[in-house]
Motif scaffolding. Structure first.
Motif, PDB file in Angstrom:
ATOM      1  N   VAL A 407     -78.741  10.122  57.063  1.00  0.00           N
ATOM      2  CA  VAL A 407     -79.490  10.021  58.319  1.00  0.00           C
ATOM      3  C   VAL A 407     -78.585  10.191  59.534  1.00  0.00           C
ATOM      4  O   VAL A 407     -78.962  10.817  60.532  1.00  0.00           O
ATOM      5  N   ILE A 408     -77.379   9.631  59.478  1.00  0.00           N
ATOM      6  CA  ILE A 408     -76.460   9.705  60.614  1.00  0.00           C
ATOM      7  C   ILE A 408     -75.576  10.933  60.473  1.00  0.00           C
ATOM      8  O   ILE A 408     -74.953  11.153  59.430  1.00  0.00           O
ATOM      9  N   SER A 409     -75.492  11.717  61.501  1.00  0.00           N
ATOM     10  CA  SER A 409     -74.702  12.944  61.443  1.00  0.00           C
ATOM     11  C   SER A 409     -73.205  12.642  61.486  1.00  0.00           C
ATOM     12  O   SER A 409     -72.766  11.641  62.070  1.00  0.00           O
ATOM     13  N   ASN A 410     -72.437  13.512  60.855  1.00  0.00           N
ATOM     14  CA  ASN A 410     -70.984  13.377  60.909  1.00  0.00           C
ATOM     15  C   ASN A 410     -70.481  13.468  62.341  1.00  0.00           C
ATOM     16  O   ASN A 410     -69.483  12.839  62.708  1.00  0.00           O
ATOM     17  N   GLU A 411     -71.180  14.238  63.162  1.00  0.00           N
ATOM     18  CA  GLU A 411     -70.774  14.383  64.558  1.00  0.00           C
ATOM     19  C   GLU A 411     -70.848  13.057  65.314  1.00  0.00           C
ATOM     20  O   GLU A 411     -70.132  12.873  66.308  1.00  0.00           O
ATOM     21  N   ALA A 412     -71.680  12.145  64.842  1.00  0.00           N
ATOM     22  CA  ALA A 412     -71.779  10.832  65.477  1.00  0.00           C
ATOM     23  C   ALA A 412     -70.773   9.850  64.891  1.00  0.00           C
ATOM     24  O   ALA A 412     -70.265   8.972  65.604  1.00  0.00           O
ATOM     25  N   HIS A 427     -56.825   0.057  60.974  1.00  0.00           N
ATOM     26  CA  HIS A 427     -56.481   0.758  59.739  1.00  0.00           C
ATOM     27  C   HIS A 427     -57.733   1.098  58.937  1.00  0.00           C
ATOM     28  O   HIS A 427     -57.644   1.742  57.893  1.00  0.00           O
ATOM     29  N   ASN A 428     -58.874   0.665  59.430  1.00  0.00           N
ATOM     30  CA  ASN A 428     -60.121   0.835  58.701  1.00  0.00           C
ATOM     31  C   ASN A 428     -61.031   1.823  59.441  1.00  0.00           C
ATOM     32  O   ASN A 428     -61.574   1.484  60.495  1.00  0.00           O
ATOM     33  N   PRO A 429     -61.216   3.021  58.901  1.00  0.00           N
ATOM     34  CA  PRO A 429     -62.064   4.008  59.583  1.00  0.00           C
ATOM     35  C   PRO A 429     -63.554   3.770  59.371  1.00  0.00           C
ATOM     36  O   PRO A 429     -64.381   4.390  60.045  1.00  0.00           O
ATOM     37  N   ARG A 430     -63.903   2.865  58.446  1.00  0.00           N
ATOM     38  CA  ARG A 430     -65.315   2.640  58.140  1.00  0.00           C
ATOM     39  C   ARG A 430     -66.016   1.941  59.301  1.00  0.00           C
ATOM     40  O   ARG A 430     -65.444   1.083  59.965  1.00  0.00           O
ATOM     41  N   LEU A 431     -67.278   2.292  59.485  1.00  0.00           N
ATOM     42  CA  LEU A 431     -68.040   1.758  60.610  1.00  0.00           C
ATOM     43  C   LEU A 431     -68.597   0.372  60.290  1.00  0.00           C
ATOM     44  O   LEU A 431     -69.105   0.128  59.193  1.00  0.00           O
ATOM     45  N   HIS A 432     -68.498  -0.524  61.272  1.00  0.00           N
ATOM     46  CA  HIS A 432     -69.144  -1.836  61.197  1.00  0.00           C
ATOM     47  C   HIS A 432     -70.614  -1.662  61.586  1.00  0.00           C
ATOM     48  O   HIS A 432     -71.011  -0.619  62.123  1.00  0.00           O
ATOM     49  N   PRO A 433     -71.451  -2.670  61.350  1.00  0.00           N
ATOM     50  CA  PRO A 433     -72.879  -2.535  61.667  1.00  0.00           C
ATOM     51  C   PRO A 433     -73.165  -2.176  63.126  1.00  0.00           C
ATOM     52  O   PRO A 433     -74.052  -1.352  63.390  1.00  0.00           O
ATOM     53  N   ASP A 434     -72.432  -2.764  64.069  1.00  0.00           N
ATOM     54  CA  ASP A 434     -72.698  -2.428  65.474  1.00  0.00           C
ATOM     55  C   ASP A 434     -72.354  -0.973  65.758  1.00  0.00           C
ATOM     56  O   ASP A 434     -73.076  -0.266  66.467  1.00  0.00           O
ATOM     57  N   GLU A 435     -71.226  -0.506  65.191  1.00  0.00           N
ATOM     58  CA  GLU A 435     -70.833   0.894  65.370  1.00  0.00           C
ATOM     59  C   GLU A 435     -71.816   1.826  64.666  1.00  0.00           C
ATOM     60  O   GLU A 435     -72.119   2.921  65.155  1.00  0.00           O
ATOM     61  N   THR A 436     -72.332   1.381  63.525  1.00  0.00           N
ATOM     62  CA  THR A 436     -73.312   2.177  62.786  1.00  0.00           C
ATOM     63  C   THR A 436     -74.594   2.346  63.598  1.00  0.00           C
ATOM     64  O   THR A 436     -75.179   3.445  63.649  1.00  0.00           O
ATOM     65  N   LEU A 437     -75.031   1.287  64.238  1.00  0.00           N
ATOM     66  CA  LEU A 437     -76.240   1.368  65.053  1.00  0.00           C
ATOM     67  C   LEU A 437     -76.035   2.267  66.268  1.00  0.00           C
ATOM     68  O   LEU A 437     -76.958   2.970  66.692  1.00  0.00           O
ATOM     69  N   ILE A 438     -74.829   2.253  66.827  1.00  0.00           N
ATOM     70  CA  ILE A 438     -74.530   3.155  67.939  1.00  0.00           C
ATOM     71  C   ILE A 438     -74.611   4.610  67.462  1.00  0.00           C
ATOM     72  O   ILE A 438     -75.216   5.471  68.107  1.00  0.00           O
ATOM     73  N   LEU A 440     -76.260   5.705  64.888  1.00  0.00           N
ATOM     74  CA  LEU A 440     -77.659   5.986  64.573  1.00  0.00           C
ATOM     75  C   LEU A 440     -78.449   6.275  65.855  1.00  0.00           C
ATOM     76  O   LEU A 440     -79.296   7.178  65.892  1.00  0.00           O
ATOM     77  N   SER A 441     -78.154   5.533  66.900  1.00  0.00           N
ATOM     78  CA  SER A 441     -78.837   5.741  68.178  1.00  0.00           C
ATOM     79  C   SER A 441     -78.512   7.106  68.752  1.00  0.00           C
ATOM     80  O   SER A 441     -79.397   7.810  69.270  1.00  0.00           O
ATOM     81  N   ILE A 442     -77.230   7.495  68.662  1.00  0.00           N
ATOM     82  CA  ILE A 442     -76.828   8.817  69.160  1.00  0.00           C
ATOM     83  C   ILE A 442     -77.555   9.910  68.375  1.00  0.00           C
ATOM     84  O   ILE A 442     -78.091  10.858  68.950  1.00  0.00           O
ATOM     85  N   THR A 443     -77.599   9.753  67.058  1.00  0.00           N
ATOM     86  CA  THR A 443     -78.255  10.755  66.209  1.00  0.00           C
ATOM     87  C   THR A 443     -79.751  10.822  66.487  1.00  0.00           C
ATOM     88  O   THR A 443     -80.368  11.893  66.408  1.00  0.00           O
ATOM     89  N   ALA A 445     -81.303  10.815  69.101  1.00  0.00           N
ATOM     90  CA  ALA A 445     -81.657  11.636  70.264  1.00  0.00           C
ATOM     91  C   ALA A 445     -82.065  13.051  69.856  1.00  0.00           C
ATOM     92  O   ALA A 445     -82.834  13.708  70.561  1.00  0.00           O
ATOM     93  N   THR A 446     -81.569  13.496  68.691  1.00  0.00           N
ATOM     94  CA  THR A 446     -81.877  14.857  68.230  1.00  0.00           C
ATOM     95  C   THR A 446     -82.511  14.877  66.847  1.00  0.00           C
ATOM     96  O   THR A 446     -82.819  15.960  66.336  1.00  0.00           O
ATOM     97  N   SER A 447     -82.703  13.711  66.235  1.00  0.00           N
ATOM     98  CA  SER A 447     -83.257  13.652  64.880  1.00  0.00           C
ATOM     99  C   SER A 447     -84.454  12.707  64.836  1.00  0.00           C
ATOM    100  O   SER A 447     -84.307  11.511  65.110  1.00  0.00           O
ATOM    101  N   GLU A 448     -85.624  13.241  64.466  1.00  0.00           N
ATOM    102  CA  GLU A 448     -86.811  12.402  64.346  1.00  0.00           C
ATOM    103  C   GLU A 448     -86.663  11.393  63.222  1.00  0.00           C
ATOM    104  O   GLU A 448     -87.152  10.262  63.313  1.00  0.00           O
ATOM    105  N   VAL A 449     -85.966  11.769  62.147  1.00  0.00           N
ATOM    106  CA  VAL A 449     -85.762  10.856  61.017  1.00  0.00           C
ATOM    107  C   VAL A 449     -84.904   9.674  61.454  1.00  0.00           C
ATOM    108  O   VAL A 449     -85.209   8.515  61.143  1.00  0.00           O
ATOM    109  N   ALA A 450     -83.818   9.953  62.176  1.00  0.00           N
ATOM    110  CA  ALA A 450     -82.953   8.881  62.664  1.00  0.00           C
ATOM    111  C   ALA A 450     -83.721   7.947  63.595  1.00  0.00           C
ATOM    112  O   ALA A 450     -83.557   6.721  63.549  1.00  0.00           O
ATOM    113  N   ALA A 451     -84.565   8.526  64.454  1.00  0.00           N
ATOM    114  CA  ALA A 451     -85.364   7.713  65.369  1.00  0.00           C
ATOM    115  C   ALA A 451     -86.327   6.821  64.589  1.00  0.00           C
ATOM    116  O   ALA A 451     -86.545   5.658  64.940  1.00  0.00           O
ATOM    117  N   ARG A 452     -86.895   7.374  63.523  1.00  0.00           N
ATOM    118  CA  ARG A 452     -87.810   6.601  62.674  1.00  0.00           C
ATOM    119  C   ARG A 452     -87.084   5.440  61.995  1.00  0.00           C
ATOM    120  O   ARG A 452     -87.589   4.318  61.943  1.00  0.00           O
TER     121      ARG A 452
END
Length: 500
Positions: A407-412, A427-438, A440-443, A445-452
């Motif tokens: 659902v979340i684009s690599n560009e985000a 040292h950890n590139p993995r996204l935390h929940p707050d970063e994941t929601l950010i 997802l929010s960015i995505t 804007a251009t993805s109806e699935v992400a918005a859903r």
């Protein structure tokens, strides 16, 4: 031991409670000739414990009830001067008691509730208390001083005299209902109420005292899970629910009360007899104004929710021991409380699902019980941590999106990961929940699935999540802000001395 099988359902009529509680308070005001000092125990708002054990109870229910009486209400906020001196903090908010007084005053004022004064109890010239008093004066908030009384609470003659309550500064109030609240326990609410009753009586004003408590629920059985859950919530106070012996003797009826209130009742009764000439109450249950039990519409739903809360309290305490090395005595007590309630650590199916997922993948994992009682899992990946993965999978499930869909684009995601590792020293590139929601929010804007998927967040409120390891405090805080109940297995992901 019992395991949870049924989905959570509503078990409490919020509107009925507000109506019954407000009416009962008005009856108590009339009982005393038109004025009542109401000691407000527990949290006036943000009562998430009540909302968890009484599904349907809203966290701001008590505040909404009070707002329905707003034209008749004044509020006194009590704070112990010794707590100011010690910089005592509210653990749930991370702010000092004196700062919380200002926070409370702002909330009351912006919601149309008048603040009559702040009372500094146990005042004995503490320097920090003087600084706070000056601050209140600069803000235009009336501040009154109540002093320590030698022999309190047993020297009744001294307490109810010019040299006892008579020394305390009087708060002038004009409305029928005066609510006395505080930032935390030990603030002196009861003494503030009785001191005011003394001063009012000396001025010839008809007035009474009552106590507003939500738990324990006096007209539920002693061993009802809702009442046992309250023991779990207050395990650090070393208190317990007991049958009210005074009520049983006076009326022949079995009711439940807290042992501290039962132990204090003879003194409270004696003080009221000394002030008023006679006590209007024959038991601590009499003193309470609590209509919670009458608004329970599904006892089984509340019992199930309360059992789940007891298990949550156990894991919270166990994680605290793992993090700090202190509090094992609370874990031991909670194990006994779980046995009393007939539950075990495996009560939530999310625990077994999370542990099995970790075993299968070799990485930290999480599981969540969704509103339809299905269980969804999430594992640690190259891009997302366990908490983020679980959050995304849960959102996909409740919104009907294919679990295999990215659902979340690599560009985000990639710019956030680069910022963390290249600029912020992580040292950890993995996204935390707050970063994941950010992301997802960015995505979205251009993805109806992400918005859903993003729009599905409210559907997770009230769900239970369990993680196979202790997640970070920031991850836990974010999930809780979303209304998700969080438990963790009391172990760390890595075998190191320091865990951030």
């Amino acid at each position: 031991m019992m395991m949870r099988e049924m989905p959570m359902r509503q078990g409490f009529d919020n509107d009925k409670y507000i109506e019954l509680q407000a009416a009962h308070i008005r009856e108590r005001i009339a009982q005393f000739g038109g004025k009542l000092y109401l000691e407000f125990g527990g949290k006036l708002f943000d009562d998430y414990h009540a909302s968890r054990v009484l599904p349907g109870f809203q966290p701001d229910t008590k505040f909404r009830m009070l707002k329905s009486l707003a034209e008749d209400v004044e509020i006194i906020i009590a704070i112990n001067a010794n707590d100011i001196e010690k910089n005592k903090e509210r653990g749930d908010l991370g702010i000092t008691y004196d700062e919380d007084v200002l926070r409370l005053a702002d909330i009351y004022r912006t919601n149309g509730l008048a603040v009559a004064a702040v009372v500094l109890t146990q005042y004995a010239g503490q320097q920090a208390a003087d600084v706070f008093r000056h601050r209140l004066q600069m803000l235009g908030i009336p501040c009154k001083l109540h002093y320590p009384i030698e022999g309190y609470p047993h020297d009744i003659d001294l307490i109810v005299s010019e040299n006892g309550y008579g020394r305390n500064e009087y708060v002038e109030t004009t409305r029928p209902l005066v609510v006395v609240t505080a930032p935390g326990p030990g603030s002196g609410k009861l003494a503030t109420c009785l001191s005011q009753v003394y001063h009012e009586h000396e001025r010839g004003i008809a007035v009474g005292y009552a106590k507003f408590e939500t738990f324990p629920v006096w007209n539920l059985p002693l061993k009802h899970p809702v009442n046992i859950a309250y023991e779990a919530a207050t395990v650090d106070l070393d208190d317990s629910n007991i049958i009210d012996p005074f009520h049983l003797e006076a009326y022949g009826k079995t009711t439940v009360n807290y042992n501290r209130d039962v132990e204090a009742f003879p003194v409270v009764k004696a003080l009221m007899e000394k002030i008023l000439g006679t006590s209007p109450y024959q038991s601590p249950t009499d003193m309470g104004v609590n209509m919670v039990g009458f608004a329970i519409t599904d006892d089984k739903a509340c019992a199930e929710a309360a059992r789940m809360e007891i298990v949550r309290r156990y894991f919270t305490a166990a994680v605290q021991v793992r993090r700090t090395g202190t509090g094992q005595e609370y874990v031991d007590k909670l194990e006994l409380i779980m046995k009393k309630a007939g539950v075990s650590k495996d009560y939530s199916p999310a625990r077994s699902a999370a542990l099995l997922k970790e075993e299968a993948t070799g990485t930290p994992a999480g599981a969540m019980i969704l509103p339809d009682n299905s269980v969804v899992t999430g594992k640690t990946s190259d891009r997302l941590g366990a908490a983020s993965s679980l959050l995304m999978n849960a959102l996909k499930q409740v919104t009907g999106v294919d679990m295999e869909l990215e659902v979340i684009s690599n560009e985000a995601i990639e710019p956030i990961s680069r910022l963390k590792t290249q600029q912020l020293g992580s040292h950890n590139p993995r996204l935390h929940p707050d970063e994941t929601l950010i992301a997802l929010s960015i995505t979205s804007a251009t993805s109806e699935v992400a918005a859903r998927v993003l729009a599905g967040l409210p559907k997770l409120r009230g769900c239970d999540a369990f993680f196979s390891v202790i997640i970070s405090a920031s991850d836990e805080a974010l999930l809780k802000r979303l209304g998700i109940n969080v438990c963790c297995e009391p172990k760390f992901e890595r075998s190191t001395y320091y865990h951030k």
